[in-house]
Design a protein around this motif. Structure first.
Motif, PDB file in Angstrom:
ATOM      1  N   MET A 124      -3.938  14.045   0.317  1.00  0.00           N
ATOM      2  CA  MET A 124      -4.195  14.999  -0.603  1.00  0.00           C
ATOM      3  C   MET A 124      -2.871  15.806  -0.665  1.00  0.00           C
ATOM      4  O   MET A 124      -2.383  16.354   0.583  1.00  0.00           O
ATOM      5  CB  MET A 124      -5.139  16.140  -0.205  1.00  0.00           C
ATOM      6  N   VAL A 174      -1.034  19.313  -1.873  1.00  0.00           N
ATOM      7  CA  VAL A 174      -1.405  20.450  -2.573  1.00  0.00           C
ATOM      8  C   VAL A 174       0.034  21.279  -2.771  1.00  0.00           C
ATOM      9  O   VAL A 174       0.808  21.696  -1.876  1.00  0.00           O
ATOM     10  CB  VAL A 174      -2.349  21.317  -1.636  1.00  0.00           C
ATOM     11  N   CYS A 230      -3.466  18.241  -6.156  1.00  0.00           N
ATOM     12  CA  CYS A 230      -4.258  19.550  -6.441  1.00  0.00           C
ATOM     13  C   CYS A 230      -3.202  20.623  -6.428  1.00  0.00           C
ATOM     14  O   CYS A 230      -2.218  20.627  -5.696  1.00  0.00           O
ATOM     15  CB  CYS A 230      -5.083  19.898  -5.128  1.00  0.00           C
ATOM     16  N   ALA A 287      -8.560  24.123  -6.394  1.00  0.00           N
ATOM     17  CA  ALA A 287      -8.778  22.461  -6.666  1.00  0.00           C
ATOM     18  C   ALA A 287      -8.957  21.725  -5.425  1.00  0.00           C
ATOM     19  O   ALA A 287      -9.705  20.738  -5.201  1.00  0.00           O
ATOM     20  CB  ALA A 287      -7.385  22.050  -7.592  1.00  0.00           C
ATOM     21  N   ALA A 288      -8.218  22.077  -4.348  1.00  0.00           N
ATOM     22  CA  ALA A 288      -8.290  21.592  -3.070  1.00  0.00           C
ATOM     23  C   ALA A 288      -9.770  21.463  -2.385  1.00  0.00           C
ATOM     24  O   ALA A 288     -10.351  20.574  -1.689  1.00  0.00           O
ATOM     25  CB  ALA A 288      -7.251  22.043  -2.027  1.00  0.00           C
ATOM     26  N   ALA A 339     -12.051  19.177  -4.530  1.00  0.00           N
ATOM     27  CA  ALA A 339     -11.581  17.817  -3.905  1.00  0.00           C
ATOM     28  C   ALA A 339     -12.210  17.506  -2.596  1.00  0.00           C
ATOM     29  O   ALA A 339     -12.789  16.401  -2.484  1.00  0.00           O
ATOM     30  CB  ALA A 339     -10.078  17.592  -4.157  1.00  0.00           C
TER      31      ALA A 339
END
Length: 259
Positions: free
Chosen positions: A1, A3, A29, A34-35, A38
């Motif tokens: 991920m 970010v 993200c 948004a994170a 997810a």
């Protein structure tokens, strides 16, 4: 991920990850919300985050990752141009696993992330290790040796200083690729004294001779002093093998990138 509020930064980091780790799936993200969404969809294996996000900050994100249902403990790495300043001021919370300063560049970032995802030994890497407990030293040497590092162990700062001085005029100076030292040592000199000799008397910079300092002291002021004296990074006790090896290999690779 990955970010970050900047689409350009996310693309740059994502491109580095895809280039270095062809099978990687990058979850892109723009911010904290948004994170969180997810993380509700699926767990991740590694997180990089900016310190400043449009709807929060990187430390909030780290806490979110730690609290996410079904998410195992994974590295959360802050990638920021302010990472070194935050480190020196001891502003990172325990939810942040590690940090990377953008000033070190994309090649170094690739090496750093690869160290977490697919750690690779550096054949022939030399480590000068200073620790006055033979029991601790034996376990730590075993950790480092298992990842291809050639470890020279010394019991005190005085012995290490003599060793470094003896190699000062040699073409292979400083004689080691990394100095790893405990901060508290028996004898008149401490690991901090050794660090000061390396940086001031011998004149070796952070790239010429990276120094990792191991400490069980959670005093923020003492930790800040070590970093300001020139420690590349701190390794907090009790030592976790993966983190120690990752930090050691990263400093070794970073030094080689700078040569």
């Amino acid at each position: 991920m990955v970010v970050d509020g900047s689409r350009l930064v996310r693309r740059l980091i994502g491109d580095v990850l895809r280039q270095e780790l062809p099978a990687v799936e990058v979850v892109d993200c723009a911010g904290l919300a948004a994170a969180r969404a997810a993380l509700e969809d699926a767990p991740v294996d590694l997180v990089t985050t900016s310190l400043v996000l449009p709807d929060g900050d990187g430390q909030q994100l780290a806490r979110t990752v730690r609290e996410a249902a079904g998410q195992k403990y994974v590295p959360v790495i802050v990638v920021s141009g302010q990472a070194q300043a935050h480190l020196e001021m001891r502003r990172f919370t325990e939810d942040v696993t590690d940090y990377f300063d953008k000033a070190d560049g994309h090649r170094a970032l690739a090496a750093f992330v690869r160290g977490y995802v697919m750690p690779q030994p550096i054949p022939g890497a030399r480590v000068l290790y200073v620790e006055d407990s033979r029991t601790v030293a034996m376990a730590t040497k075993r950790m480092l040796a298992s990842h291809g590092m050639d470890v020279t162990h010394m019991l005190g700062a005085e012995e290490a200083i003599d060793w470094l001085h003896a190699r000062r005029g040699d073409e292979t100076a400083p004689g080691t690729d990394l100095l790893l030292t405990d901060v508290y040592l028996k004898g008149e000199l401490s690991g901090r004294d050794l660090l000061q000799v390396v940086r001031n008397e011998l004149g070796y910079g952070k790239r010429r001779l990276p120094v990792l300092v191991m400490t069980g002291d959670d005093n923020r002021v003492n930790q800040m002093a070590l970093l300001r004296d020139g420690a590349n990074d701190l390794v907090l006790k009790p030592i976790e093998e993966r983190l120690l090896v990752t930090k050691a290999l990263f400093q070794l690779r970073l030094a080689r990138l700078g040569t």
